[in-house]
Design a protein around this motif. Structure first.
Motif, PDB file in Angstrom:
ATOM      1  N   UNK A 310      54.445  76.872  36.509  1.00  0.00           N
ATOM      2  CA  UNK A 310      53.749  75.800  35.544  1.00  0.00           C
ATOM      3  C   UNK A 310      53.529  77.773  34.871  1.00  0.00           C
ATOM      4  N   UNK A 311      52.629  77.033  33.628  1.00  0.00           N
ATOM      5  CA  UNK A 311      52.336  78.335  32.803  1.00  0.00           C
ATOM      6  C   UNK A 311      50.910  78.029  33.223  1.00  0.00           C
ATOM      7  N   UNK A 312      50.360  76.875  33.469  1.00  0.00           N
ATOM      8  CA  UNK A 312      48.438  77.165  34.048  1.00  0.00           C
ATOM      9  C   UNK A 312      48.849  77.870  35.352  1.00  0.00           C
ATOM     10  N   UNK A 313      49.721  77.860  36.233  1.00  0.00           N
ATOM     11  CA  UNK A 313      49.825  78.212  36.984  1.00  0.00           C
ATOM     12  C   UNK A 313      49.093  76.848  38.882  1.00  0.00           C
ATOM     13  N   UNK A 314      49.528  76.352  38.082  1.00  0.00           N
ATOM     14  CA  UNK A 314      49.255  75.246  38.949  1.00  0.00           C
ATOM     15  C   UNK A 314      47.879  74.605  39.444  1.00  0.00           C
ATOM     16  N   UNK A 315      47.145  75.599  38.451  1.00  0.00           N
ATOM     17  CA  UNK A 315      45.623  75.381  38.600  1.00  0.00           C
ATOM     18  C   UNK A 315      45.160  74.092  37.892  1.00  0.00           C
ATOM     19  N   UNK A 316      45.234  73.217  36.478  1.00  0.00           N
ATOM     20  CA  UNK A 316      45.371  72.268  36.449  1.00  0.00           C
ATOM     21  C   UNK A 316      45.612  71.275  37.289  1.00  0.00           C
ATOM     22  N   UNK A 317      44.298  70.415  37.467  1.00  0.00           N
ATOM     23  CA  UNK A 317      44.130  68.964  38.431  1.00  0.00           C
ATOM     24  C   UNK A 317      43.203  68.304  38.163  1.00  0.00           C
ATOM     25  N   UNK A 318      42.978  67.040  38.376  1.00  0.00           N
ATOM     26  CA  UNK A 318      42.335  65.874  38.069  1.00  0.00           C
ATOM     27  C   UNK A 318      41.599  65.363  37.189  1.00  0.00           C
ATOM     28  N   UNK A 319      40.754  64.443  36.994  1.00  0.00           N
ATOM     29  CA  UNK A 319      40.778  63.552  35.402  1.00  0.00           C
ATOM     30  C   UNK A 319      40.822  64.374  34.545  1.00  0.00           C
ATOM     31  N   UNK A 320      39.976  65.290  34.915  1.00  0.00           N
ATOM     32  CA  UNK A 320      39.170  66.388  33.613  1.00  0.00           C
ATOM     33  C   UNK A 320      39.997  67.140  33.050  1.00  0.00           C
ATOM     34  N   UNK A 321      41.910  67.486  33.545  1.00  0.00           N
ATOM     35  CA  UNK A 321      42.879  68.197  33.288  1.00  0.00           C
ATOM     36  C   UNK A 321      43.752  67.215  32.279  1.00  0.00           C
ATOM     37  N   UNK A 322      43.852  66.168  32.316  1.00  0.00           N
ATOM     38  CA  UNK A 322      44.600  65.218  31.805  1.00  0.00           C
ATOM     39  C   UNK A 322      44.455  64.543  30.222  1.00  0.00           C
ATOM     40  N   UNK A 323      45.085  64.561  29.291  1.00  0.00           N
ATOM     41  CA  UNK A 323      44.589  64.338  28.548  1.00  0.00           C
ATOM     42  C   UNK A 323      44.356  63.005  28.658  1.00  0.00           C
ATOM     43  N   UNK A 324      43.849  62.409  27.671  1.00  0.00           N
ATOM     44  CA  UNK A 324      43.266  60.652  27.280  1.00  0.00           C
ATOM     45  C   UNK A 324      44.463  59.945  26.484  1.00  0.00           C
ATOM     46  N   UNK A 325      45.112  61.754  25.994  1.00  0.00           N
ATOM     47  CA  UNK A 325      46.141  60.437  25.423  1.00  0.00           C
ATOM     48  C   UNK A 325      48.048  61.784  25.810  1.00  0.00           C
ATOM     49  N   UNK A 326      47.427  61.400  27.046  1.00  0.00           N
ATOM     50  CA  UNK A 326      48.993  62.000  28.338  1.00  0.00           C
ATOM     51  C   UNK A 326      50.136  61.567  27.894  1.00  0.00           C
ATOM     52  N   UNK A 327      51.367  61.118  27.862  1.00  0.00           N
ATOM     53  CA  UNK A 327      51.919  61.368  27.006  1.00  0.00           C
ATOM     54  C   UNK A 327      53.376  60.838  27.822  1.00  0.00           C
ATOM     55  N   UNK A 328      53.612  61.545  29.195  1.00  0.00           N
ATOM     56  CA  UNK A 328      55.031  61.213  30.173  1.00  0.00           C
ATOM     57  C   UNK A 328      54.190  61.696  31.615  1.00  0.00           C
ATOM     58  N   UNK A 329      54.865  60.714  32.508  1.00  0.00           N
ATOM     59  CA  UNK A 329      54.935  61.062  34.438  1.00  0.00           C
ATOM     60  C   UNK A 329      55.717  60.813  34.364  1.00  0.00           C
ATOM     61  N   UNK A 330      56.329  61.186  35.469  1.00  0.00           N
ATOM     62  CA  UNK A 330      57.254  61.798  36.133  1.00  0.00           C
ATOM     63  C   UNK A 330      58.172  61.062  37.741  1.00  0.00           C
ATOM     64  N   UNK A 331      58.730  60.953  38.250  1.00  0.00           N
ATOM     65  CA  UNK A 331      58.940  60.000  39.523  1.00  0.00           C
ATOM     66  C   UNK A 331      58.300  58.994  39.854  1.00  0.00           C
TER      67      UNK A 331
END
Length: 360
Positions: A310-331
């Motif tokens: 991951x470009x961000x080293x897997x450090x982004x997590x939690x509600x504050x790191x996910x855009x309210x304009x999220x585009x996609x999710x997998x699995x």
């Protein structure tokens, strides 16, 4: 003939009016309860609710849906005025949502979606994509190894299996270029277990020109100098990127037609033909494409390899790191596909309206 007295005429008048009233009521009743066919364009998440209305009036109504569309045909059987009123009130409530901006963007930012699938997945996984988020694409193409005219799918001359995904994607992009190049401005590749919010994708893309050689997705930094985008999260090519891929992709010095890791090979090919990685994070640095399901990105309980890629080293997590304009999710499972579609497009907190926060 003896003339009638005044009271007699009054009685005759009352009887005549009563008979006329009964006749009129009968005619109205016939009109109200007569057979008729009504067609409603129902937003996909509301179809089950619409069918509930129909099912509660089984003695009066039956419904059918054209596969893969949002058109419900209501066949009436002695339908009462109350039932008609209920249906129309329900329809008017569904039509009340203000989607003018989304409708305008759909015309201005044309997105073709091609879905990577296989014959074994059509009736269980792929159909859930077809009935939910894929209805919002401008053009949809289902890519498989076998042509199925009833679904429909485009069958490519390639074997199924992970070892053949690169070849399958390269052929799919060439097919899209040959058949649909002028039908869209952006070209999205997604798996049959990826959920995509098209309105948010168009919101991202509206700030970019499809004439740029660029593609967007969930950015991984390993193996390719400029990195590459996760295949599972889905990635979207500009018109110019697709043109370069179709015209230069046959050069084996630039692009491999086979390989175990489809997203890596596509990423390497993109770099070699001059297609740049696009930044898809929002103005606050939050992620929009996601290679896992929502709960994993919320908890941050990622697999060990993720932090290395991951470009961000897997450090982004939690509600504050996910855009309210999220585009996609997998699995995303088929059941979760319907849940997400229902929650995103039907549940609206009363008194809270969305405003443009200029997050691009």
């Amino acid at each position: 003939m003896a003339s009638l007295s005044r009271p007699g005429w009054r009685l005759l008048h009352v009887v005549f009016c009563s008979l006329m009233t009964v006749s009129i009521i009968s005619v109205i009743g016939f009109i109200v309860t007569s057979q008729m066919t009504l067609k409603y364009n129902v937003k996909m998440p509301d179809i089950n609710l619409f069918r509930y209305v129909v099912d509660t009036k089984k003695d009066e109504l039956s419904s059918s849906q054209l596969e893969g569309t949002s058109t419900i045909t209501i066949e009436t059987k002695n339908v009462t005025s109350t039932t008609k009123s209920t249906i129309r009130r329900f329809q008017s409530q569904m039509d009340a949502d203000d989607d003018d901006v989304a409708s305008r963007l759909k015309k201005e930012v044309r997105v073709l979606c091609w879905i990577m699938t296989c014959p074994a997945n059509l009736k269980y996984k792929t159909v859930s994509v077809k009935r939910t988020w894929a209805t919002r694409c401008n053009v949809v193409v289902y890519i498989s190894s076998t042509t199925d005219t009833s679904f429909p799918t485009v069958g490519l001359n390639v074997s199924e299996g992970r070892d053949h995904l690169t070849e399958k994607s390269m052929q799919a992009f060439k097919y899209v270029y040959d058949k649909h190049f002028n039908d869209a401005d952006w070209f999205l590749k997604a798996d049959d277990d990826t959920y995509v919010i098209l309105e948010n994708l168009r919101y991202l893309l509206k700030s970019h020109s499809h004439e740029e050689p660029v593609y967007f997705g969930h950015h991984f930094r390993a193996q390719v100098k400029q990195g590459y985008h996760s295949g599972g999260a889905g990635y979207v090519l500009s018109k110019e990127a697709l043109r370069r891929l179709a015209l230069k992709g046959n050069d084996t010095n630039l692009c491999h037609k086979s390989g175990l890791d489809e997203d890596v090979e596509i990423g390497r090919c993109m770099e070699n033909i001059g297609v740049k990685i696009g930044n898809s994070t929002d103005a606050l640095g939050r992620t929009r494409f996601h290679c896992f399901y929502p709960s994993m990105h919320l908890s941050g309980l990622y697999p060990s390899w993720y932090s290395r890629y991951d470009t961000h080293g897997g450090k982004k997590k939690g509600r504050e790191s996910i855009s309210e304009h999220a585009i996609s999710f997998h699995y995303i499972t088929p059941t979760e596909m319907y849940y997400l579609d229902f929650l995103i497009y039907h549940i609206l907190p009363y008194g809270i309206s969305s405003v443009d926060k200029h997050l691009n």
